[in-house]
Design a protein around this motif. Structure first.
Motif: not given
Length: 140
Positions: A13-20, A98-119
């Motif tokens: 799951t994405l939950f597992e893929a991002v580190g839970g 969205l502005r605040n969430m984009r900043r938060a997602v970017d702070q996670l430094d996720l793999e691009p495909q995972i970040a894209s799915t989440l976003w």
């Protein structure tokens, strides 16, 4: 990632893929740092401490992406639009969220495909929550 948050071909799951849970807690904590100082969003959170809202969002996102079902066990069906109905959510509020969430997602430094799915999900959810038309008499 497929729409259920599972990796194609790998049943993770994405939950597992991002580190839970720790990753979702970081995401939401970072998001609420922005909310706390956002003049448009902060008034939507009546609690003096944003902690309860952050906990609810964390549990919801973890469950949505394949983690424990604690959110539903505690609060029932998410009913996101109904729970947000008391608040005026127009384009400006959506964009601030969205502005605040984009900043938060970017702070996670996720793999691009995972970040894209989440976003993609977060962006769709933000548009779905809009419940007010902008007043055409007000400048954009």
């Amino acid at each position: 990632m497929n729409p259920a948050g599972e990796s194609d071909g790998a049943s993770m799951t994405l939950f597992e893929a991002v580190g839970g849970e720790p990753t979702f807690r970081r995401l939401v904590a970072e998001f609420y740092v922005g909310v706390a100082s956002d003049p448009l969003l902060r008034p939507m959170y009546p609690e003096e401490d944003l902690g309860p809202a952050a906990d609810r969002m964390t549990l919801f996102l973890m469950q949505y992406w394949g983690g424990p079902n604690t959110y539903s066990a505690q609060r029932g069906h998410p009913r996101l639009r109904m729970r947000h109905a008391p608040f005026r959510i127009g384009a400006a509020e959506r964009d601030a969220w969205l502005r605040n969430m984009r900043r938060a997602v970017d702070q996670l430094d996720l793999e691009p495909q995972i970040a894209s799915t989440l976003w993609d999900y977060l962006e769709r959810a933000a548009y779905f929550m809009v419940n007010a038309e902008d007043d055409p008499a007000e400048p954009a």
